[in-house]
Design a protein around this motif. Structure first.
Motif, PDB file in Angstrom:
ATOM      1  N   ASN A  49       0.819  -1.209   0.000  1.00 14.25           N
ATOM      2  CA  ASN A  49       0.000   0.000   0.000  1.00 14.25           C
ATOM      3  C   ASN A  49       0.855   1.262   0.000  1.00 14.25           C
ATOM      4  O   ASN A  49       2.022   1.252   0.368  1.00 14.25           O
ATOM      5  CB  ASN A  49      -0.982  -0.044   1.172  1.00 14.25           C
ATOM      6  CG  ASN A  49      -0.294   0.051   2.524  1.00 14.25           C
ATOM      7  OD1 ASN A  49       0.159   1.120   2.924  1.00 14.25           O
ATOM      8  ND2 ASN A  49      -0.189  -1.072   3.235  1.00 14.25           N
ATOM      9  N   THR A 218       2.736   4.091  11.728  1.00 13.80           N
ATOM     10  CA  THR A 218       2.006   3.394  10.677  1.00 13.80           C
ATOM     11  C   THR A 218       2.969   2.531   9.863  1.00 13.80           C
ATOM     12  O   THR A 218       4.140   2.880   9.673  1.00 13.80           O
ATOM     13  CB  THR A 218       1.227   4.376   9.775  1.00 13.80           C
ATOM     14  OG1 THR A 218       0.313   3.613   8.968  1.00 13.80           O
ATOM     15  CG2 THR A 218       2.133   5.191   8.869  1.00 13.80           C
ATOM     16  N   ALA A 219       2.481   1.393   9.451  1.00 11.66           N
ATOM     17  CA  ALA A 219       3.195   0.465   8.549  1.00 11.66           C
ATOM     18  C   ALA A 219       4.267  -0.387   9.225  1.00 11.66           C
ATOM     19  O   ALA A 219       5.055  -1.032   8.537  1.00 11.66           O
ATOM     20  CB  ALA A 219       3.786   1.198   7.346  1.00 11.66           C
ATOM     21  N   THR A 220       4.285  -0.432  10.547  1.00 12.08           N
ATOM     22  CA  THR A 220       5.207  -1.388  11.173  1.00 12.08           C
ATOM     23  C   THR A 220       4.721  -2.832  10.935  1.00 12.08           C
ATOM     24  O   THR A 220       5.531  -3.739  10.760  1.00 12.08           O
ATOM     25  CB  THR A 220       5.386  -1.142  12.680  1.00 12.08           C
ATOM     26  OG1 THR A 220       4.108  -1.019  13.286  1.00 12.08           O
ATOM     27  CG2 THR A 220       6.230   0.092  12.945  1.00 12.08           C
ATOM     28  N   CYS A 222       3.018  -3.821   8.247  1.00 16.58           N
ATOM     29  CA  CYS A 222       3.372  -4.085   6.836  1.00 16.58           C
ATOM     30  C   CYS A 222       4.854  -4.419   6.728  1.00 16.58           C
ATOM     31  O   CYS A 222       5.262  -5.302   5.962  1.00 16.58           O
ATOM     32  CB  CYS A 222       3.098  -2.851   5.972  1.00 16.58           C
ATOM     33  SG  CYS A 222       1.433  -2.174   6.117  1.00 16.58           S
TER      34      CYS A 222
HETATM   35  C1  LIG Z   1      -3.303   3.301   7.872  1.00 16.23           C
HETATM   36  C2  LIG Z   1      -3.458   2.500   6.633  1.00 16.23           C
HETATM   37  N1  LIG Z   1      -4.566   2.628   5.859  1.00 16.23           N
HETATM   38  C3  LIG Z   1      -4.552   1.840   4.806  1.00 16.23           C
HETATM   39  S1  LIG Z   1      -3.135   0.939   4.677  1.00 16.23           S
HETATM   40  C4  LIG Z   1      -2.539   1.609   6.126  1.00 16.23           C
HETATM   41  C5  LIG Z   1      -1.236   1.226   6.703  1.00 16.23           C
HETATM   42  C6  LIG Z   1      -1.414   0.090   7.626  1.00 16.23           C
HETATM   43  O1  LIG Z   1      -0.159  -0.318   8.131  1.00 16.23           O
HETATM   44  P1  LIG Z   1      -0.038  -1.304   9.355  1.00 16.23           P
HETATM   45  O2  LIG Z   1      -1.018  -2.395   9.157  1.00 16.23           O
HETATM   46  O3  LIG Z   1       1.363  -1.797   9.269  1.00 16.23           O
HETATM   47  O4  LIG Z   1      -0.309  -0.499  10.585  1.00 16.23           O
END
Ligand SMILES: Cc1ncsc1CCOP(=O)(O)O
Ligand SMILES: Nc1ncnc2c1ncn2[C@@H]1O[C@H](COP(=O)(O)OP(=O)(O)O)[C@@H](O)[C@H]1O
Ligand SMILES: [Mg+2]
Length: 293
Positions: A49, A218-220, A222
Protein backbone atom coordinates in the motif's frame (compact mmCIF):
# COMPACT_ATOMS: atom_id res chain seq x y z
CA UNK A 1 23.13 -11.75 -4.84
CA UNK A 2 24.04 -12.09 -8.49
CA UNK A 3 21.22 -14.08 -9.99
CA UNK A 4 18.22 -16.17 -9.20
CA UNK A 5 20.15 -19.43 -9.37
CA UNK A 6 22.19 -18.51 -6.31
CA UNK A 7 21.77 -21.19 -3.65
CA UNK A 8 20.94 -19.98 -0.18
CA UNK A 9 23.03 -21.48 2.63
CA UNK A 10 21.58 -24.67 4.08
CA UNK A 11 19.88 -24.20 7.42
CA UNK A 12 20.62 -26.62 10.28
CA UNK A 13 18.25 -29.60 10.66
CA UNK A 14 15.38 -29.23 13.12
CA UNK A 15 16.33 -30.11 16.71
CA UNK A 16 14.51 -32.55 19.00
CA UNK A 17 11.12 -31.24 20.13
CA UNK A 18 12.12 -30.34 23.68
CA UNK A 19 14.95 -28.11 22.40
CA UNK A 20 12.83 -26.62 19.60
CA UNK A 21 10.55 -25.13 22.23
CA UNK A 22 13.29 -23.07 23.90
CA UNK A 23 15.58 -20.16 23.19
CA UNK A 24 18.46 -22.66 22.95
CA UNK A 25 17.08 -23.34 19.51
CA UNK A 26 15.40 -20.07 18.60
CA UNK A 27 18.12 -17.52 19.41
CA UNK A 28 20.87 -19.15 17.28
CA UNK A 29 18.24 -19.79 14.62
CA UNK A 30 17.33 -16.08 14.56
CA UNK A 31 20.98 -15.13 14.19
CA UNK A 32 21.49 -17.73 11.42
CA UNK A 33 18.49 -16.37 9.53
CA UNK A 34 19.53 -12.72 9.87
CA UNK A 35 23.09 -13.55 8.78
CA UNK A 36 21.77 -15.48 5.81
CA UNK A 37 19.58 -12.54 4.72
CA UNK A 38 22.54 -10.16 5.09
CA UNK A 39 24.88 -12.46 3.12
CA UNK A 40 22.57 -13.35 0.26
CA UNK A 41 20.41 -10.20 0.12
CA UNK A 42 17.27 -11.83 -1.31
CA UNK A 43 15.22 -9.83 -3.82
CA UNK A 44 11.76 -9.21 -2.37
CA UNK A 45 8.97 -7.98 -4.62
CA UNK A 46 6.42 -5.95 -2.69
CA UNK A 47 2.97 -5.14 -3.97
CA UNK A 48 2.09 -2.98 -1.03
CA UNK A 49 0.00 0.00 0.00
CA UNK A 50 0.93 3.64 -0.56
CA UNK A 51 1.20 4.36 3.17
CA UNK A 52 3.80 1.64 3.70
CA UNK A 53 6.05 1.72 0.66
CA UNK A 54 8.81 3.82 2.20
CA UNK A 55 9.03 2.07 5.58
CA UNK A 56 8.71 -1.41 4.04
CA UNK A 57 11.57 -0.73 1.61
CA UNK A 58 13.75 0.74 4.37
CA UNK A 59 13.11 -2.13 6.78
CA UNK A 60 14.00 -4.65 4.06
CA UNK A 61 17.20 -2.75 3.28
CA UNK A 62 18.24 -2.40 6.90
CA UNK A 63 17.50 -6.11 7.42
CA UNK A 64 19.86 -6.90 4.54
CA UNK A 65 17.34 -7.71 1.78
CA UNK A 66 16.73 -6.02 -1.56
CA UNK A 67 13.26 -4.47 -1.95
CA UNK A 68 11.47 -3.87 -5.26
CA UNK A 69 8.10 -2.14 -5.22
CA UNK A 70 6.85 -3.33 -8.63
CA UNK A 71 3.13 -3.78 -9.06
CA UNK A 72 2.29 -3.45 -12.73
CA UNK A 73 0.63 -6.43 -14.45
CA UNK A 74 2.84 -5.76 -17.47
CA UNK A 75 6.04 -6.35 -15.49
CA UNK A 76 5.08 -9.40 -13.43
CA UNK A 77 5.82 -12.11 -16.05
CA UNK A 78 9.37 -10.76 -16.49
CA UNK A 79 10.14 -9.71 -12.97
CA UNK A 80 8.44 -12.01 -10.46
CA UNK A 81 10.41 -15.11 -11.57
CA UNK A 82 13.63 -13.22 -10.76
CA UNK A 83 12.62 -12.54 -7.17
CA UNK A 84 13.27 -14.73 -4.13
CA UNK A 85 9.97 -13.97 -2.40
CA UNK A 86 6.86 -11.89 -2.92
CA UNK A 87 4.94 -9.80 -0.39
CA UNK A 88 1.32 -8.85 -1.14
CA UNK A 89 -0.37 -6.25 1.05
CA UNK A 90 -3.95 -5.07 0.45
CA UNK A 91 -3.72 -1.89 2.56
CA UNK A 92 -4.89 0.66 -0.02
CA UNK A 93 -6.64 -1.82 -2.29
CA UNK A 94 -8.54 -0.69 -5.37
CA UNK A 95 -10.02 -3.10 -7.95
CA UNK A 96 -7.34 -2.16 -10.50
CA UNK A 97 -4.58 -3.68 -8.35
CA UNK A 98 -6.15 -7.08 -7.75
CA UNK A 99 -5.24 -8.65 -11.12
CA UNK A 100 -1.57 -7.81 -10.49
CA UNK A 101 -1.71 -9.30 -7.01
CA UNK A 102 -3.31 -12.50 -8.25
CA UNK A 103 -1.00 -12.80 -11.23
CA UNK A 104 2.10 -12.27 -9.07
CA UNK A 105 0.92 -14.90 -6.58
CA UNK A 106 0.29 -17.37 -9.41
CA UNK A 107 3.69 -16.71 -10.98
CA UNK A 108 5.36 -17.10 -7.58
CA UNK A 109 3.60 -20.44 -7.13
CA UNK A 110 4.59 -21.63 -10.61
CA UNK A 111 8.22 -20.67 -9.91
CA UNK A 112 8.21 -22.21 -6.42
CA UNK A 113 8.87 -18.86 -4.77
CA UNK A 114 7.44 -18.25 -1.31
CA UNK A 115 4.91 -15.48 -0.96
CA UNK A 116 3.43 -13.72 2.04
CA UNK A 117 0.02 -12.05 2.45
CA UNK A 118 -0.75 -9.07 4.68
CA UNK A 119 -4.57 -8.83 4.88
CA UNK A 120 -4.71 -5.23 6.11
CA UNK A 121 -8.16 -4.36 7.50
CA UNK A 122 -9.58 -7.65 6.12
CA UNK A 123 -12.85 -7.23 8.04
CA UNK A 124 -13.44 -3.58 7.08
CA UNK A 125 -15.56 -4.19 3.97
CA UNK A 126 -17.02 -6.95 1.84
CA UNK A 127 -14.81 -5.95 -1.09
CA UNK A 128 -11.62 -6.21 0.95
CA UNK A 129 -12.64 -9.43 2.68
CA UNK A 130 -13.44 -11.15 -0.64
CA UNK A 131 -10.14 -9.99 -2.10
CA UNK A 132 -8.25 -11.41 0.89
CA UNK A 133 -10.15 -14.71 0.76
CA UNK A 134 -9.48 -14.97 -3.00
CA UNK A 135 -5.77 -14.36 -2.36
CA UNK A 136 -5.82 -16.94 0.41
CA UNK A 137 -7.02 -19.51 -2.13
CA UNK A 138 -3.75 -18.92 -3.99
CA UNK A 139 -1.95 -20.55 -1.05
CA UNK A 140 0.35 -17.93 0.48
CA UNK A 141 3.31 -19.44 2.31
CA UNK A 142 2.60 -17.14 5.26
CA UNK A 143 -0.31 -14.88 6.27
CA UNK A 144 0.57 -12.18 8.83
CA UNK A 145 -2.11 -9.96 10.29
CA UNK A 146 -3.19 -8.46 13.57
CA UNK A 147 -5.79 -10.16 15.79
CA UNK A 148 -8.83 -8.58 14.15
CA UNK A 149 -7.60 -9.33 10.64
CA UNK A 150 -6.91 -13.00 11.31
CA UNK A 151 -10.27 -13.41 13.06
CA UNK A 152 -12.11 -11.76 10.14
CA UNK A 153 -10.38 -14.09 7.66
CA UNK A 154 -11.22 -17.14 9.73
CA UNK A 155 -14.86 -16.14 10.22
CA UNK A 156 -15.22 -14.99 6.61
CA UNK A 157 -17.43 -12.12 7.68
CA UNK A 158 -17.19 -8.33 7.77
CA UNK A 159 -16.53 -6.94 11.24
CA UNK A 160 -19.26 -4.42 12.13
CA UNK A 161 -16.94 -2.72 14.63
CA UNK A 162 -13.84 -2.70 12.39
CA UNK A 163 -11.28 0.00 13.12
CA UNK A 164 -9.66 -0.47 9.74
CA UNK A 165 -5.95 -1.19 9.89
CA UNK A 166 -5.87 -1.19 13.70
CA UNK A 167 -6.78 -4.22 15.77
CA UNK A 168 -9.65 -4.44 18.23
CA UNK A 169 -8.35 -7.75 19.54
CA UNK A 170 -5.31 -9.04 21.38
CA UNK A 171 -3.23 -11.47 19.33
CA UNK A 172 -3.89 -14.14 21.96
CA UNK A 173 -7.66 -13.82 21.31
CA UNK A 174 -6.96 -15.11 17.81
CA UNK A 175 -4.94 -18.25 18.61
CA UNK A 176 -7.71 -20.72 17.83
CA UNK A 177 -8.73 -18.78 14.69
CA UNK A 178 -5.08 -18.74 13.57
CA UNK A 179 -4.67 -22.49 14.12
CA UNK A 180 -7.86 -23.31 12.21
CA UNK A 181 -6.98 -20.88 9.42
CA UNK A 182 -3.55 -22.48 9.09
CA UNK A 183 -5.10 -25.95 8.90
CA UNK A 184 -7.68 -24.88 6.31
CA UNK A 185 -5.33 -22.82 4.15
CA UNK A 186 -2.07 -24.74 4.51
CA UNK A 187 -0.34 -21.41 5.21
CA UNK A 188 1.72 -20.49 8.24
CA UNK A 189 -0.40 -17.95 10.13
CA UNK A 190 1.17 -15.19 12.23
CA UNK A 191 -0.83 -12.86 14.49
CA UNK A 192 1.05 -9.78 15.65
CA UNK A 193 0.52 -7.97 18.93
CA UNK A 194 2.05 -7.78 22.40
CA UNK A 195 2.91 -11.46 21.88
CA UNK A 196 3.25 -12.46 18.25
CA UNK A 197 1.66 -15.85 17.61
CA UNK A 198 2.98 -18.18 14.89
CA UNK A 199 1.27 -21.43 13.97
CA UNK A 200 1.28 -24.09 11.28
CA UNK A 201 -2.03 -25.39 12.57
CA UNK A 202 -0.37 -27.77 15.05
CA UNK A 203 2.66 -26.07 16.60
CA UNK A 204 2.12 -22.65 18.22
CA UNK A 205 4.94 -20.37 19.36
CA UNK A 206 4.80 -16.94 20.95
CA UNK A 207 7.32 -14.21 20.18
CA UNK A 208 7.73 -11.85 23.11
CA UNK A 209 9.95 -9.19 21.57
CA UNK A 210 8.72 -5.70 20.65
CA UNK A 211 7.44 -2.54 22.33
CA UNK A 212 3.88 -1.09 22.43
CA UNK A 213 5.09 2.13 20.72
CA UNK A 214 5.44 0.13 17.46
CA UNK A 215 1.65 0.40 17.19
CA UNK A 216 1.98 4.19 17.03
CA UNK A 217 4.00 4.09 13.81
CA UNK A 218 2.01 3.39 10.68
CA UNK A 219 3.20 0.46 8.55
CA UNK A 220 5.21 -1.39 11.17
CA UNK A 221 2.88 -4.36 10.63
CA UNK A 222 3.37 -4.09 6.84
CA UNK A 223 7.13 -3.89 7.40
CA UNK A 224 7.37 -6.96 9.58
CA UNK A 225 5.33 -8.88 6.99
CA UNK A 226 7.89 -7.90 4.34
CA UNK A 227 10.73 -8.93 6.68
CA UNK A 228 9.01 -12.30 7.07
CA UNK A 229 9.12 -12.61 3.26
CA UNK A 230 12.88 -11.97 3.34
CA UNK A 231 13.44 -14.58 6.06
CA UNK A 232 11.26 -17.15 4.30
CA UNK A 233 13.18 -16.45 1.08
CA UNK A 234 16.40 -17.72 2.66
CA UNK A 235 14.80 -20.72 4.42
CA UNK A 236 11.84 -21.60 2.16
CA UNK A 237 11.47 -25.16 3.45
CA UNK A 238 10.98 -23.94 7.04
CA UNK A 239 8.54 -21.02 6.85
CA UNK A 240 7.32 -21.61 10.42
CA UNK A 241 10.80 -21.06 11.83
CA UNK A 242 11.57 -18.16 9.48
CA UNK A 243 8.34 -16.36 10.39
CA UNK A 244 9.02 -16.61 14.13
CA UNK A 245 12.61 -15.40 13.85
CA UNK A 246 11.66 -12.48 11.56
CA UNK A 247 9.05 -11.31 14.07
CA UNK A 248 11.55 -11.64 16.89
CA UNK A 249 14.34 -9.77 15.09
CA UNK A 250 11.96 -6.95 14.16
CA UNK A 251 10.61 -6.73 17.72
CA UNK A 252 14.12 -6.73 19.14
CA UNK A 253 15.10 -3.88 16.81
CA UNK A 254 12.07 -2.04 18.21
CA UNK A 255 13.25 -2.68 21.79
CA UNK A 256 16.73 -1.37 21.06
CA UNK A 257 15.35 1.58 19.10
CA UNK A 258 13.07 2.44 22.02
CA UNK A 259 16.11 2.97 24.28
CA UNK A 260 16.99 6.01 22.17
CA UNK A 261 13.58 7.17 20.96
CA UNK A 262 11.61 10.15 22.27
CA UNK A 263 8.36 9.08 20.59
CA UNK A 264 6.99 7.37 17.47
CA UNK A 265 8.82 9.56 14.95
CA UNK A 266 12.26 8.95 16.40
CA UNK A 267 11.44 5.28 17.08
CA UNK A 268 10.80 4.93 13.35
CA UNK A 269 14.32 6.18 12.70
CA UNK A 270 16.03 4.22 15.50
CA UNK A 271 14.16 1.04 14.58
CA UNK A 272 15.80 1.11 11.15
CA UNK A 273 19.21 1.85 12.68
CA UNK A 274 18.82 -0.93 15.25
CA UNK A 275 17.82 -3.51 12.65
CA UNK A 276 20.86 -2.57 10.58
CA UNK A 277 23.18 -2.88 13.58
CA UNK A 278 21.84 -6.00 15.32
CA UNK A 279 24.72 -8.25 16.36
CA UNK A 280 25.03 -11.87 17.38
CA UNK A 281 25.53 -11.28 21.11
CA UNK A 282 22.40 -9.13 21.36
CA UNK A 283 20.32 -11.65 19.44
CA UNK A 284 21.55 -14.59 21.51
CA UNK A 285 20.79 -12.70 24.71
CA UNK A 286 17.45 -11.09 23.85
CA UNK A 287 15.49 -13.17 21.33
CA UNK A 288 12.43 -14.34 23.24
CA UNK A 289 10.49 -17.11 21.51
CA UNK A 290 8.73 -19.96 23.29
CA UNK A 291 6.00 -22.52 23.01
CA UNK A 292 2.44 -21.30 23.65
CA UNK A 293 -0.23 -23.31 25.47
C1 LIG B 1 -3.30 3.30 7.87
C2 LIG B 1 -3.46 2.50 6.63
N1 LIG B 1 -4.57 2.63 5.86
C3 LIG B 1 -4.55 1.84 4.81
S1 LIG B 1 -3.14 0.94 4.68
C4 LIG B 1 -2.54 1.61 6.13
C5 LIG B 1 -1.24 1.23 6.70
C6 LIG B 1 -1.41 0.09 7.63
O1 LIG B 1 -0.16 -0.32 8.13
P1 LIG B 1 -0.04 -1.30 9.35
O2 LIG B 1 -1.02 -2.39 9.16
O3 LIG B 1 1.36 -1.80 9.27
O4 LIG B 1 -0.31 -0.50 10.58
N1 LIG C 1 1.72 -4.20 22.70
C1 LIG C 1 2.80 -4.51 21.98
N2 LIG C 1 3.97 -4.80 22.59
C2 LIG C 1 5.05 -5.12 21.87
N3 LIG C 1 5.09 -5.15 20.51
C3 LIG C 1 3.95 -4.89 19.84
C4 LIG C 1 2.74 -4.56 20.53
N4 LIG C 1 1.78 -4.35 19.61
C5 LIG C 1 2.35 -4.55 18.41
N5 LIG C 1 3.65 -4.86 18.53
C6 LIG C 1 4.60 -5.13 17.46
O1 LIG C 1 4.39 -4.15 16.45
C7 LIG C 1 4.56 -4.71 15.15
C8 LIG C 1 3.30 -4.43 14.34
O2 LIG C 1 2.28 -5.22 14.86
P1 LIG C 1 0.75 -4.77 14.85
O3 LIG C 1 0.62 -3.38 15.37
O4 LIG C 1 -0.02 -5.83 15.53
O5 LIG C 1 0.45 -4.84 13.28
P2 LIG C 1 -0.54 -3.98 12.42
O6 LIG C 1 0.15 -2.67 12.28
O7 LIG C 1 -0.65 -4.71 11.13
O8 LIG C 1 -1.83 -3.89 13.17
C9 LIG C 1 4.86 -6.18 15.36
O9 LIG C 1 6.25 -6.37 15.30
C10 LIG C 1 4.34 -6.46 16.77
O10 LIG C 1 5.07 -7.48 17.43
MG1 LIG D 1 -1.40 -4.21 9.36
Amino acid sequence: MEDNKTQFPQQPPPPPNDVAETNKFWAPQAWAHLQSVRRSSPLIQCITNFVSMDLVANVLLSGGASPAMLHSVQEIPDFTPKTHALCINVGTLVPDWLPAMKMAAQVANECNKPWVLDPVAAGASGFRLKACLDLLKLRPTVVRGNGSEIMALFRGSVDENSKGADSLHESTDAIEAAKSLAQISGSIVAVSGAIDIVTDGHRVVGVKNGVPMLQKITATGCSVTALIAAFVAIDPLRPFEATATALSVFGLAGEIGMDMAKGPASLRMYLIDALHGLDEATILRRVNIGKML
